[in-house]
Design a protein around this motif. Structure first.
Motif, PDB file in Angstrom:
ATOM      1  N   ILE A  23      49.624  34.693  32.923  1.00 60.39           N
ATOM      2  CA  ILE A  23      49.846  35.948  33.638  1.00 60.39           C
ATOM      3  C   ILE A  23      48.522  36.695  33.736  1.00 60.39           C
ATOM      4  O   ILE A  23      47.773  36.780  32.774  1.00 60.39           O
ATOM      5  CB  ILE A  23      50.890  36.833  32.923  1.00 60.39           C
ATOM      6  CG1 ILE A  23      52.241  36.119  32.843  1.00 60.39           C
ATOM      7  CG2 ILE A  23      51.045  38.168  33.656  1.00 60.39           C
ATOM      8  CD1 ILE A  23      53.009  36.038  34.145  1.00 60.39           C
ATOM      9  N   GLY A  79      43.051  33.369  32.681  1.00 57.98           N
ATOM     10  CA  GLY A  79      42.037  34.419  32.647  1.00 57.98           C
ATOM     11  C   GLY A  79      41.460  34.501  31.247  1.00 57.98           C
ATOM     12  O   GLY A  79      41.916  33.815  30.331  1.00 57.98           O
ATOM     13  N   ASP A  80      40.478  35.354  31.086  1.00 59.81           N
ATOM     14  CA  ASP A  80      39.858  35.488  29.767  1.00 59.81           C
ATOM     15  C   ASP A  80      40.814  36.158  28.787  1.00 59.81           C
ATOM     16  O   ASP A  80      40.836  35.827  27.605  1.00 59.81           O
ATOM     17  CB  ASP A  80      38.559  36.278  29.874  1.00 59.81           C
ATOM     18  CG  ASP A  80      38.679  37.472  30.791  1.00 59.81           C
ATOM     19  OD1 ASP A  80      39.092  37.289  31.948  1.00 59.81           O
ATOM     20  OD2 ASP A  80      38.393  38.587  30.350  1.00 59.81           O
ATOM     21  N   ASP A 134      44.159  35.984  29.108  1.00 65.81           N
ATOM     22  CA  ASP A 134      45.226  34.999  28.983  1.00 65.81           C
ATOM     23  C   ASP A 134      44.830  33.860  28.047  1.00 65.81           C
ATOM     24  O   ASP A 134      45.671  33.342  27.306  1.00 65.81           O
ATOM     25  CB  ASP A 134      45.549  34.447  30.379  1.00 65.81           C
ATOM     26  CG  ASP A 134      46.889  33.757  30.459  1.00 65.81           C
ATOM     27  OD1 ASP A 134      47.914  34.410  30.197  1.00 65.81           O
ATOM     28  OD2 ASP A 134      46.903  32.550  30.757  1.00 65.81           O
ATOM     29  N   ASN A 193      36.334  37.354  33.649  1.00 69.71           N
ATOM     30  CA  ASN A 193      35.714  38.604  34.119  1.00 69.71           C
ATOM     31  C   ASN A 193      35.551  39.612  32.987  1.00 69.71           C
ATOM     32  O   ASN A 193      35.199  40.770  33.207  1.00 69.71           O
ATOM     33  CB  ASN A 193      36.521  39.214  35.274  1.00 69.71           C
ATOM     34  CG  ASN A 193      37.982  39.402  34.887  1.00 69.71           C
ATOM     35  OD1 ASN A 193      38.328  39.427  33.709  1.00 69.71           O
ATOM     36  ND2 ASN A 193      38.835  39.536  35.889  1.00 69.71           N
ATOM     37  N   LEU A 229      44.601  42.708  35.771  1.00 71.25           N
ATOM     38  CA  LEU A 229      45.939  43.087  36.229  1.00 71.25           C
ATOM     39  C   LEU A 229      46.446  44.367  35.571  1.00 71.25           C
ATOM     40  O   LEU A 229      47.180  45.135  36.180  1.00 71.25           O
ATOM     41  CB  LEU A 229      46.926  41.940  35.980  1.00 71.25           C
ATOM     42  CG  LEU A 229      48.289  42.068  36.666  1.00 71.25           C
ATOM     43  CD1 LEU A 229      48.153  42.100  38.167  1.00 71.25           C
ATOM     44  CD2 LEU A 229      49.199  40.928  36.259  1.00 71.25           C
ATOM     45  N   TYR A 279      48.863  46.412  22.795  1.00 73.87           N
ATOM     46  CA  TYR A 279      48.379  45.393  23.711  1.00 73.87           C
ATOM     47  C   TYR A 279      48.814  45.851  25.098  1.00 73.87           C
ATOM     48  O   TYR A 279      49.967  46.222  25.302  1.00 73.87           O
ATOM     49  CB  TYR A 279      48.984  44.027  23.372  1.00 73.87           C
ATOM     50  CG  TYR A 279      48.347  42.904  24.161  1.00 73.87           C
ATOM     51  CD1 TYR A 279      47.032  42.517  23.901  1.00 73.87           C
ATOM     52  CD2 TYR A 279      49.032  42.275  25.183  1.00 73.87           C
ATOM     53  CE1 TYR A 279      46.426  41.511  24.639  1.00 73.87           C
ATOM     54  CE2 TYR A 279      48.434  41.262  25.925  1.00 73.87           C
ATOM     55  CZ  TYR A 279      47.132  40.897  25.651  1.00 73.87           C
ATOM     56  OH  TYR A 279      46.529  39.904  26.389  1.00 73.87           O
ATOM     57  N   GLU A 301      51.193  40.993  21.277  1.00 71.06           N
ATOM     58  CA  GLU A 301      52.197  41.874  20.691  1.00 71.06           C
ATOM     59  C   GLU A 301      52.643  41.413  19.311  1.00 71.06           C
ATOM     60  O   GLU A 301      53.095  42.218  18.491  1.00 71.06           O
ATOM     61  CB  GLU A 301      53.404  41.997  21.614  1.00 71.06           C
ATOM     62  CG  GLU A 301      53.103  42.759  22.900  1.00 71.06           C
ATOM     63  CD  GLU A 301      52.498  41.898  23.971  1.00 71.06           C
ATOM     64  OE1 GLU A 301      52.150  40.729  23.689  1.00 71.06           O
ATOM     65  OE2 GLU A 301      52.373  42.374  25.115  1.00 71.06           O
ATOM     66  N   PRO A 354      58.570  42.041  27.689  1.00 73.64           N
ATOM     67  CA  PRO A 354      58.017  40.802  27.156  1.00 73.64           C
ATOM     68  C   PRO A 354      57.414  40.986  25.765  1.00 73.64           C
ATOM     69  O   PRO A 354      57.518  40.114  24.900  1.00 73.64           O
ATOM     70  CB  PRO A 354      56.943  40.433  28.178  1.00 73.64           C
ATOM     71  CG  PRO A 354      57.409  41.053  29.455  1.00 73.64           C
ATOM     72  CD  PRO A 354      58.064  42.346  29.029  1.00 73.64           C
TER      73      PRO A 354
HETATM   74  C1  LIG Z   1      53.575  39.315  26.674  1.00 71.79           C
HETATM   75  C2  LIG Z   1      52.791  40.071  27.673  1.00 71.79           C
HETATM   76  N1  LIG Z   1      51.936  41.029  27.254  1.00 71.79           N
HETATM   77  C3  LIG Z   1      51.218  41.750  28.141  1.00 71.79           C
HETATM   78  C4  LIG Z   1      51.338  41.533  29.491  1.00 71.79           C
HETATM   79  C5  LIG Z   1      50.571  42.384  30.472  1.00 71.79           C
HETATM   80  N2  LIG Z   1      49.448  41.669  31.052  1.00 71.79           N
HETATM   81  C6  LIG Z   1      49.577  41.039  32.228  1.00 71.79           C
HETATM   82  S1  LIG Z   1      48.153  40.267  32.684  1.00 71.79           S
HETATM   83  C7  LIG Z   1      47.361  40.786  31.292  1.00 71.79           C
HETATM   84  C8  LIG Z   1      45.918  40.440  31.042  1.00 71.79           C
HETATM   85  C9  LIG Z   1      45.264  39.767  32.188  1.00 71.79           C
HETATM   86  O1  LIG Z   1      43.903  39.589  31.884  1.00 71.79           O
HETATM   87  P1  LIG Z   1      43.218  38.201  32.237  1.00 71.79           P
HETATM   88  O2  LIG Z   1      43.960  37.089  31.624  1.00 71.79           O
HETATM   89  O3  LIG Z   1      41.781  38.310  31.882  1.00 71.79           O
HETATM   90  O4  LIG Z   1      43.430  38.061  33.792  1.00 71.79           O
HETATM   91  P2  LIG Z   1      42.710  38.893  34.963  1.00 71.79           P
HETATM   92  O5  LIG Z   1      43.752  39.838  35.480  1.00 71.79           O
HETATM   93  O6  LIG Z   1      41.548  39.581  34.364  1.00 71.79           O
HETATM   94  O7  LIG Z   1      42.325  37.869  35.960  1.00 71.79           O
HETATM   95  C10 LIG Z   1      48.192  41.531  30.491  1.00 71.79           C
HETATM   96  C11 LIG Z   1      47.783  42.144  29.216  1.00 71.79           C
HETATM   97  C12 LIG Z   1      52.239  40.519  29.900  1.00 71.79           C
HETATM   98  N3  LIG Z   1      52.416  40.240  31.195  1.00 71.79           N
HETATM   99  N4  LIG Z   1      52.929  39.817  28.975  1.00 71.79           N
END
Ligand SMILES: Cc1ncc(C[n+]2csc(CCOP(=O)(O)OP(=O)(O)O)c2C)c(N)n1
Ligand SMILES: Cc1ncc(C[n+]2csc(CCOP(=O)(O)OP(=O)(O)O)c2C)c(N)n1
Ligand code: SF4
Ligand code: SF4
Ligand SMILES: [Mg+2]
Ligand SMILES: [Mg+2]
Lengths: 520, 346, 520, 346
Positions: free
Chosen positions: B61, B106-107, B109, B135, B140, C153, C190, C214
């Motif tokens: 995500i 992602g970083d 993720d 990044n 997101l 988080y 989390e 989530p």
């Molecule tokens: C269990 C859970 N915790 C938190 C989130 C909220 N969330 C969605 S994307 C994300 C981080 C995204 O960062 P990254 O992986 O670096 O992707 P980017 O958007 O920077 O490409 C978070 C914390 C979620 N979707 N699910």
């Protein structure tokens, strides 16, 4: 059996020729008739060393003859001990005394030169029976279900299920060239285990995992993904005592409610409730068919008593039904249809058609997601699209009511009903006998085997004034699921009888609780 | 779903036009590094002539994890939950070992919530391409620091990251990874070559691609901005991918050029830009990466490769066909077998 | 307001001197009386450009005067638009038309030279009010609760709660020397966030986290540890649409049931349900007092609509009650008592006394564990010890019924009751007005604010023939919790009205659903 | 709970007898390596004269994680859930920074389920001693391989581990850890010195202690058996811990002996056993560990230390007192502050 000085003489006179008489040695009955087999037992002598308390001696004499008969009937001592254990399980001291008494009787009987004539008959009864624990049964069943991926993380009391399955697969699922028709991986934890199972299920494998309470909790988030993205998976929860780490080596039925509702949002799951080792075998097979048919995770709730203790059982029967892979579109169908929409309810049963990754057709692909989606699996926030999809999911699982293992009914016409599931079956059946024998209380019995509930469950409740819901947890969890499902008018008939202290349920507890409430 | 092919001029060896590898329209910010990576990915599969139906796209995500919707609509995709893509991918690729698996993460993720599963995926060497679109922030969720943010890097809010940056590449190399590379979303040539090498590799091929977030982390003071990366990019080699059918180049000087042979017979050709860097030396790579981290350099290129590390599917000794579609008679033993088992339980 | 040709004349004659009359220009009423303020509005003219459909025009005229009045009363256009939005939220086309009409009326009114005399009075009404979103309110409340550890988080829609709290803490919780009287950490996920909160709570901090669906699922295992090891913690769940990742930017109340029962085994939690931004503030304070008093995790269930949208509200009032740290033994007490048993129910309320790590006394220490334990926190598998402890835990939470925020009742004596919670309050209150105004249907209303339920909830159900349980989810989750809690006789009175499509609940949906069931 | 002290002969500088540092009777198997470690731990706190009340013991789930019940009953303990001890410890030590935190974990608890939290704990450098009682198996669940099992190592069942071993020490050093050591439950002297050094260090002090499981992993063919470790133990230094008050030794040759200064002024004195090994060289340590892993050596001693890496509590700029017990007036701002906030929202 003649132990009672008053009635012994008449009893002996009454028995048919050739009968065997186990009697209290001091009664010196053997002279009475020549056409009988005599087995004298010096009860007092045998009981003496066991306890000093006169009060107890009398009771223990019975246990001695239990042991004696067992030996005469050629039962194995461990079997006897387990039986005794189940009765006195909760009272450690009593247990110990009775075991000692039974052993004494058993040992004494070894001395008899003359075996029982119908000993052989007794053997016929057990001949054909098998002895196995529920986890091994589940493992064998899973193999015959055609499991192809097992991802697991060790946890008592489920580890032996995975380990038994691994042993079976190693033995039986390799090609002549040694290649495996299955993949087993020990995951790094339960989040990974369920993730691997969902990934495999999505790609078309028959994938499963086995765990216990703490693992189920860790699977919560991904369980919701499985439900919402509609991915087949089989998850065994061999329940132990909670909350938290609880008592890993004791048994309970404490995960029923939280597992049926596992994950946030409006998530619901299909749950199977095996009540015997035979059903650990058969439901292992059914679980996969249901998971693929309904395209959803199926949770099979066993427990430590069922899973880790050995039971005598009927031989497993080979699955008659062919494997049901559910609604899967291949290249040919896609060619014919010219395409498909993953979440369209084309058949009116709420179940869409899926394709497997790698299907060689330009329109085979779809985008699986845990986010809101339309019929074509595109992201959508449209209120009506979201609502319609969620309602379809509810409808889909409702469809399982009459397809999942049907409840097992015993008896009819009684005013009082007993409703139970899983490993409580043993105690409940014995309790019914006690209720009948001791107070002439007739009861009907329904053993529930799946959630969502079949119509027959509702009908059973409707047909009885009072329905005692027997289960091994604190919060009357299955009774709770019934309350969420039944129409209010019937809820008043439910009489939750929930208890848990880590020991297998014993009939006496159930019987006494029911008698108390029945005011008998 | 899939676009229907018009008479396209350029087609690959399957006769497919690049259009057949396109995805849905991106919903990411204009200029997001992730969009460029999506383009490179689909081009790579197109150039290699891999049928899109043979590819399985997996993601977690995040903005980055959304991108599988923006390339190769003719491939199945599984957009899972945050940080757990490695387990989904592992299961999927065991179920069907014939798939080309690509995970996009992602970083956050991968390095924050997902580092546990990442570590074990690398240990297992599950055969797949693993792209981290790095990044340094959670795009997101509007720009919080992730575990790969460099110490001293700032957010627009002025917040300064103090914790050491988690270097996914160094971590993977230390864990025994079989293919590890770093690139930059803006470096078309290098990224394309590395992607092809990664796809041709049999094992986990990690590609950490610096991919600036123009909305939340492309400002002055960020070490993951376009400007910073362009400034501090230290390419180790000039890379080109050489298809299997092409002859080994006669005229190259082993002192300056090397080739890494890949599973399918193709090779990655490296024209060394840094004297003495040897991508087959694990300890050397770790040492160099630590130095780069200290110096604030962005070391790019093929950091490490050892094609001999056995892939997880091979370790498990699976049959060649997909487990997912084995016929019933191969997965359900005959009646006699059950009878024998029952006998043994008497 | 005179728009109806038939009645206009009489209406005008009836109003008191000095009154203001907004009338349909063509009616040309202004001549009728000189002691009134006249505001002519050419309704048809204004409506014409909005729609061609004659059918709609009539309806839209009303919207025009809403706009006009709004302007005259000096409301801000955005406020008007949000109000309109809430009513027509679901019907995109209708929404757009009505907004256009309202704007037209609003713009037209700008032209009036003569302002309303009581415009000022209206301003008094809003003077003193504040405008704030629920997450900011929760953040401010948490700071005044004396939070010392925040582990979080990021996840929409809860991130802004944590971020607002961080901003407040940075501003207000540093000593002159710059040292912080709090710790904030962005966890790696989390599981870690709740782990850090439990570790901190165990060590004596007022620790909290904020998440959404989530994240709640990921916290399942550790939530069970918090319950069983009895550790204070505050967890905010700003709910979004599930299952799974669902719709992160839409609102719902879908985590109620799974959160109240979060974790395997017999686990139950204390849940608070703020229904306004004021309550986001006040419950942020109460949550900590309850968590430490009952030594258990407290879940506060807000939602996206409440948390991320701005609302007009009463100013927050400073917490009158001093901070309640619950039962904590210090060195002095231990000296006096000579020791203690962590899980002994010395006060009969099921709540034991705890000590904090670092307490300088040789008998201060105890062994905190998620495994079965006796009163002295030693490991125990004894059936009676286990059962007694589990029963105490149930008793302990029951004690919260009358201590947690009491339900808010409105109205009395009606046959029909409405029961709701959280952000549904806005729509329910409006719906009650509609029911009364449109069909003269009188209703009583109870807004539930905590689980387990106060006695007053039971009494409300008992006092009404039919109780509509209004909520924003598919599975009627709060109604479900009521079924698990109420005696069967009362369950029949419940009429679940659950729906969710991601948009804030609108009054019309509620009204129509109730009217349908009431057969009016 | 706490044992009451008899008139004991030997007491520490607090006047406490070693008995005051004892725990409950162990329920572990006789001969389990973990039992020896428990003894070394309580001795270390005793020798350092740290009041048991100032110590907080944390653990996950496993035989190893049970051990906090078997030492120092006068210290608070938190036996959490499997693999999540790092987060519990982080929270506890932020709530009360004056506590001496010690986490006891197992190889499964840390390297399998717990590796994600372990990685982030090390990154944060949370001030605590982190002991991994490493036997290469899941003892409590009857002997399955953990992620630290060495390739080629066998179980009694004959099962062979094929995956590479996760080396917690190398992982930590790569992640920027500030104190990393490895020892053996059977090496009393070395383990004691390292424990004291770890306790005196301010930051995460990782101690990976090979601790054979006599019941499930002490057989021929196991690389975590007593026999194997004794055979392949490669100590880097001869270690001794030097209390703060002791003078710097005059007579030592820097070529063969070195000292690492610790936060509380005490020092770890290293008499080099291996030429040229420098425990302050991160890259060097990683290189040597990779070589050891390849050679099947068990490298023990102080692998790496950098006392200058700031501890997490210092990074956060917390007040000196425990947050847990700050008086109400310091955590609840006065009425006027709320009124000002309300004003700003009008
Ligand atoms: C269990 C859970 N915790 C938190 C989130 C909220 N969330 C969605 S994307 C994300 C981080 C995204 O960062 P990254 O992986 O670096 O992707 P980017 O958007 O920077 O490409 C978070 C914390 C979620 N979707 N699910
Ligand atoms: C969530 C969860 N999964 C699985 C288990 C079962 N379990 C208990 S201890 C353990 C592994 C212990 O291994 P290790 O950490 O190496 O400790 P050891 O017993 O070897 O000292 C496992 C898998 C558990 N308690 N909780
Ligand atoms: S927010 Fe950042 S990462 Fe996300 S799409 Fe926009 S630029 Fe890309
Ligand atoms: S099983 Fe192994 S690890 Fe556990 S106590 Fe016994 S020897 Fe120690
Ligand atoms: Mg990112
Ligand atoms: Mg271990």
């Amino acid at each position: 059996v003649a132990m009672n000085p008053e009635s012994a003489q008449e009893d002996v006179a009454a028995v048919p020729a050739g009968a065997a008489v186990v009697y209290d040695a001091p009664l010196a009955l053997s002279g009475a008739r020549a056409d009988l087999l005599w087995y004298p037992v010096p009860f007092d002598e045998l009981v003496a060393p066991v306890t000093g308390e006169a009060r107890l001696r009398k009771l223990l004499r019975n246990m001695v003859y239990v042991g004696t008969l067992a030996r005469l009937l050629d039962l194995e001592l461990p079997e006897v001990e387990r039986a005794v254990g189940r009765v006195f399980g909760k009272k450690a001291k009593a247990l110990e005394l009775n075991l000692a008494a039974a052993r004494a009787g058993y040992e004494h009987a070894r001395a008899f030169a003359r075996p029982l004539p119908f000993r052989a008959a007794r053997m016929d009864a057990t001949r054909g029976k098998i002895i196995v624990d529920g986890n091994a049964a589940a493992a064998i069943g899973s193999m015959f279900a055609g499991v192809t991926v097992l991802a697991w993380y060790p946890i008592t009391p489920s580890s032996s299920l995975a380990e038994a399955l691994i042993a079976q697969l190693k033995r039986l699922r390799h090609d002549p060239d040694g290649k495996a028709t299955y993949a087993v991986l020990q995951a790094e934890d339960e989040l990974a285990a369920i993730g691997m199972v969902l990934g495999a299920g999505w790609a078309g494998a028959r994938a499963m995992t086995a765990t216990s309470g703490p693992g189920i909790s860790l699977m919560s988030e991904l369980a919701g993904l499985g439900y919402y993205a509609e991915i087949p998976a089989v998850v065994w929860d061999v329940q132990r005592v909670g909350p938290s780490t609880g008592l890993p080596t004791r048994t309970a039925q404490g995960d029923v409610l939280s597992t049926a509702l596992l994950s946030h949002g409006d998530t619901k799951h299909l749950v199977l409730l095996p009540g015997s080792v035979e059903e650990c075998f058969s439901m292992a097979v059914e679980a996969f068919d249901l998971a693929e048919r309904f395209q959803t995770p199926v949770f099979v709730l066993s427990d430590l008593d069922l899973g880790m203790n050995t039971w005598m059982a009927e031989p497993f029967t080979y699955p008659e039904r062919p494997i049901d892979r559910g609604k899967v579109l291949g290249r040919a169908e896609l060619e014919r249809l010219g395409g498909f929409a993953r979440y369209a309810d084309v058949d009116g049963d709420g179940i869409g058609w899926r394709t497997l990754p790698g299907t060689d057709h330009p329109r085979a692909a779809y985008f699986t997601r845990g986010t809101g989606h339309d019929e074509a699996s595109g992201y959508s926030e449209k209120p009506d699209v979201y609502e319609k999809n969620l309602q379809r999911l509810a409808r889909k699982l409702d469809g399982a009511r009459e397809v999942a293992p049907a409840p097992v009914a015993d008896g009819a016409g009684a005013a009082v009903g007993l409703l139970a599931y899983g490993s409580s079956d043993f105690a409940v059946r014995e309790s019914r006998a006690q209720l009948q024998a001791e107070r002439g209380l007739a009861t009907d019995y329904l053993r529930v085997r799946a959630v969502p509930f079949a119509r027959a469950v509702r009908e059973f409740v409707a047909a009885h004034e009072r329905v005692y819901v027997v289960e091994q947890n604190r919060d009357a969890q299955l009774a709770g699921l019934l309350k969420l499902d039944l129409e209010p008018a019937l809820i008043g008939r439910l009489r939750p009888l929930a208890r848990t202290d880590g020991l297998p349920l014993d009939a006496r507890t159930v019987t006494d609780a029911i008698l108390a409430q029945e005011g008998r | 779903m899939a676009a229907t092919a018009p008479a396209a001029p350029k087609v690959n060896r399957l006769g497919l036009a690049v259009l057949e590898y396109k995805g849905g329209k991106t919903t990411l910010c204009a200029g997001c590094g992730h969009n460029a990576i999506s383009e490179r990915i689909l081009e790579a599969y197109f150039d290699l002539g891999i049928p899109p139906e043979r590819v399985a796209k997996l993601s977690g995500i995040g903005c980055s994890s959304k991108t599988p919707a923006y390339f190769m609509s003719r491939s199945h995709a599984f957009n899972g939950v945050h940080g757990r893509m490695p387990s989904l991918a592992t299961g999927a690729l065991l179920a069907n070992r014939t798939l080309h698996g690509i995970g996009v993460s992602g970083d956050g993720d991968t390095a924050s919530i997902g580092v546990g599963q990442f570590v074990h995926l690398v240990r297992r060497n599950v055969p797949m391409v693993y792209v981290v679109e790095n990044n340094g922030v959670y795009g997101l969720t509007k720009g919080q620091f992730s575990a790969t943010a460099d110490p001293g890097s700032t957010l627009k809010t002025g917040a300064v990251n103090e914790l050491p940056a988690l270097d996914a590449c160094a971590l993977a190399i230390q864990l025994g990874a079989s293919f590890v590379a770093r690139s930059f979303s803006g470096d078309k040539k290098q990224l394309s070559a590395l992607l092809k090498g990664a796809i041709a590799h049999r094992g986990t091929a990690l590609l950490d691609v610096i991919s600036p977030c123009v909305t939340f982390n492309d400002h002055e003071g960020s070490t993951k901005s376009f400007a910073y990366v362009k400034e501090h990019d230290e390419p180790l080699q000039e890379l080109s991918w050489v298809p299997a059918y092409e002859e080994i180049a006669v005229d190259y000087d082993p002192g300056t050029t090397a080739e890494v042979a890949l599973f399918d017979g193709s090779r990655l050709r490296l024209k060394k830009l840094e004297e003495g860097y040897d991508p087959t030396d694990r300890a050397g790579a770790l040492t160099r990466l630590l130095a780069a981290q200290a110096a604030g350099e962005v070391l790019t290129g093929l950091l490490f490769a050892d094609p001999k590390v056995p892939a997880f599917t091979d370790r498990l000794g699976l049959v060649e066909e997909p487990l997912a579609t084995l016929p019933p008679e191969r997965v359900r033993p005959p009646r006699a077998v059950l009878e024998a088992i029952v006998e043994s339980l008497r």
